[in-house]
Motif scaffolding. Structure first.
Motif, PDB file in Angstrom:
ATOM      1  N   LEU A  67       0.826  -1.214   0.000  1.00 58.90           N
ATOM      2  CA  LEU A  67       0.000   0.000   0.000  1.00 58.90           C
ATOM      3  C   LEU A  67       0.859   1.262   0.000  1.00 58.90           C
ATOM      4  O   LEU A  67       0.339   2.360  -0.206  1.00 58.90           O
ATOM      5  N   PHE A  68       2.155   1.113   0.243  1.00 62.30           N
ATOM      6  CA  PHE A  68       3.044   2.258   0.378  1.00 62.30           C
ATOM      7  C   PHE A  68       4.130   2.219  -0.691  1.00 62.30           C
ATOM      8  O   PHE A  68       4.563   1.156  -1.133  1.00 62.30           O
ATOM      9  N   LYS A  69       4.574   3.401  -1.078  1.00 60.16           N
ATOM     10  CA  LYS A  69       5.646   3.508  -2.065  1.00 60.16           C
ATOM     11  C   LYS A  69       6.965   3.041  -1.469  1.00 60.16           C
ATOM     12  O   LYS A  69       7.791   2.424  -2.147  1.00 60.16           O
ATOM     13  N   ARG A  70       7.152   3.343  -0.191  1.00 61.58           N
ATOM     14  CA  ARG A  70       8.387   2.944   0.481  1.00 61.58           C
ATOM     15  C   ARG A  70       8.103   2.783   1.971  1.00 61.58           C
ATOM     16  O   ARG A  70       7.298   3.511   2.548  1.00 61.58           O
TER      17      ARG A  70
ATOM     18  N   TYR B 269       1.863   6.655  -1.625  1.00 58.06           N
ATOM     19  CA  TYR B 269       2.033   6.953  -3.049  1.00 58.06           C
ATOM     20  C   TYR B 269       1.663   8.399  -3.381  1.00 58.06           C
ATOM     21  O   TYR B 269       2.119   8.941  -4.390  1.00 58.06           O
ATOM     22  N   ASN B 270       0.851   9.046  -2.543  1.00 59.79           N
ATOM     23  CA  ASN B 270       0.518  10.451  -2.783  1.00 59.79           C
ATOM     24  C   ASN B 270       1.564  11.397  -2.198  1.00 59.79           C
ATOM     25  O   ASN B 270       1.407  12.620  -2.272  1.00 59.79           O
ATOM     26  N   GLY B 271       2.626  10.842  -1.600  1.00 63.78           N
ATOM     27  CA  GLY B 271       3.712  11.656  -1.078  1.00 63.78           C
ATOM     28  C   GLY B 271       3.643  11.934   0.410  1.00 63.78           C
ATOM     29  O   GLY B 271       4.608  12.436   0.987  1.00 63.78           O
ATOM     30  N   LEU B 272       2.515  11.617   1.060  1.00 65.68           N
ATOM     31  CA  LEU B 272       2.399  11.835   2.498  1.00 65.68           C
ATOM     32  C   LEU B 272       3.290  10.863   3.247  1.00 65.68           C
ATOM     33  O   LEU B 272       3.425   9.701   2.865  1.00 65.68           O
ATOM     34  N   ARG B 273       3.891  11.353   4.331  1.00 66.73           N
ATOM     35  CA  ARG B 273       4.839  10.540   5.088  1.00 66.73           C
ATOM     36  C   ARG B 273       4.327  10.273   6.490  1.00 66.73           C
ATOM     37  O   ARG B 273       3.690  11.113   7.115  1.00 66.73           O
TER      38      ARG B 273
ATOM     39  N   VAL C 298       2.190   8.335  14.226  1.00 74.45           N
ATOM     40  CA  VAL C 298       3.149   9.372  14.597  1.00 74.45           C
ATOM     41  C   VAL C 298       3.613  10.123  13.351  1.00 74.45           C
ATOM     42  O   VAL C 298       4.044   9.506  12.367  1.00 74.45           O
ATOM     43  N   LEU C 299       3.521  11.449  13.408  1.00 69.48           N
ATOM     44  CA  LEU C 299       4.047  12.307  12.346  1.00 69.48           C
ATOM     45  C   LEU C 299       5.093  13.235  12.956  1.00 69.48           C
ATOM     46  O   LEU C 299       4.846  13.860  13.989  1.00 69.48           O
ATOM     47  N   THR C 300       6.247  13.326  12.324  1.00 70.71           N
ATOM     48  CA  THR C 300       7.269  14.254  12.795  1.00 70.71           C
ATOM     49  C   THR C 300       7.063  15.627  12.150  1.00 70.71           C
ATOM     50  O   THR C 300       6.303  15.779  11.197  1.00 70.71           O
ATOM     51  N   GLU C 301       7.780  16.586  12.681  1.00 69.57           N
ATOM     52  CA  GLU C 301       7.743  17.932  12.107  1.00 69.57           C
ATOM     53  C   GLU C 301       8.165  17.891  10.639  1.00 69.57           C
ATOM     54  O   GLU C 301       7.561  18.541   9.784  1.00 69.57           O
ATOM     55  N   ASN C 302       9.170  17.087  10.325  1.00 67.27           N
ATOM     56  CA  ASN C 302       9.639  16.951   8.950  1.00 67.27           C
ATOM     57  C   ASN C 302       8.594  16.269   8.072  1.00 67.27           C
ATOM     58  O   ASN C 302       8.405  16.633   6.906  1.00 67.27           O
TER      59      ASN C 302
ATOM     60  N   THR D 223       7.122  18.049   4.757  1.00 65.60           N
ATOM     61  CA  THR D 223       7.244  17.352   3.472  1.00 65.60           C
ATOM     62  C   THR D 223       5.877  17.095   2.857  1.00 65.60           C
ATOM     63  O   THR D 223       5.655  17.325   1.663  1.00 65.60           O
ATOM     64  N   SER D 224       4.944  16.615   3.678  1.00 66.39           N
ATOM     65  CA  SER D 224       3.603  16.303   3.173  1.00 66.39           C
ATOM     66  C   SER D 224       2.884  17.553   2.682  1.00 66.39           C
ATOM     67  O   SER D 224       2.187  17.523   1.670  1.00 66.39           O
TER      68      SER D 224
END
Length: 255
Positions: free
Chosen positions: A31-34, A68-72, A108-112, A116-117
């Motif tokens: 489901l994820f690009k990486r 895949y939409n670029g969200l991390r 969990v989402l970091t500041e980075n 980026t998202s």
């Protein structure tokens, strides 16, 4: 009987729960690009329950996940309740649920990750649906900052229409969950000049309308957030994922 069935599988020295765990891990990774490290541990006691597709539950832990939409996503944990699966689909590399299930989640989402998202085409295209004074907006150098006072700061340079110089927008706000699915910026303070403040207010109204979790959930799932915690430059969401069917990545449409 169990040893005969699992012993004939094309994965020697692996028990049934290990086979299913590996299949679930692979299906989620797709489901994820990486991804970084991901692991799913299926629980079934006794293991013979797997032959009927009965699972006591499974735990999933993953990190460094790029959609895949670029969200991390820095980290994700899912703890799935008892579920019934189509065991035969496992050997086709698929996970199919026979009935809906529910999982507790921690994301969990970091500041980075946030910065980026926010600069991905996926988010920028949604933001550009907002017009200011009848003109389209073009975002650049957007930055998200998690401050020690539990606030979130958003800084961006926004070009209005065909104006040559961008407007500097600098806002600080706190986050609140409404109806368990809408993330809202509240108690907002606006920096910059008068134009930047006016543009910032229009942007906050638009973003608050945009941040509905139902717009970001994978097919077959529904996300509900009970609590948000901000600590150590990280934003942590606690909640529930309702899973009607195991999500699959849609094939990319032909150009």
């Amino acid at each position: 009987m169990t040893s005969i069935v699992f012993g004939s599988l094309p994965l020697p020295n692996q028990s049934g729960d290990q086979i299913v765990s590996k299949a679930v891990s692979t299906a989620i990774a797709a489901l994820f690009k990486r991804t970084g490290n991901i692991q799913a541990n299926v629980r079934a006691e006794p293991v013979t329950k797997l032959l009927q597709g009965s699972v006591d539950g499974f735990d999933f832990i993953g990190n460094a996940m790029l959609m895949y939409n670029g969200l991390r996503i820095e980290a994700m944990e899912l703890y799935v309740q008892a579920v019934s699966i189509d065991f035969s689909a496992i050997f086709k590399g698929q996970v199919k649920l026979r009935q809906p299930t529910q999982a507790t989640m921690r994301v969990v989402l970091t500041e980075n990750d946030l910065t980026t998202s926010f600069n991905t085409p996926f988010v920028i295209e949604k933001l550009q649906k907002l017009q200011f004074q009848g003109k389209p907006l073009y975002f650049q150098n957007t930055e998200m900052i998690l401050d020690e006072d539990k606030s979130l700061r958003l800084k961006s340079q926004i070009r209005v229409g065909d104006e040559p110089e961008p407007v500097n927008v600098d806002m600080k706000a706190f986050l609140e969950v409404i109806e368990r699915r809408k993330i809202q910026f509240i108690d907002v303070t606006y920096g910059g000049d008068a134009q930047g403040q006016e543009l910032g207010k229009a942007l906050i109204d638009h973003v608050n309308h945009l941040l509905d979790l139902d717009q970001f959930a994978l097919d077959g799932t529904q996300l509900r957030v009970d609590r948000i915690r901000m600590k150590d430059k990280q934003l942590v969401f606690y909640g529930i994922a309702k899973i009607n069917q195991f999500p699959q990545r849609k094939p990319k449409a032909a150009a």
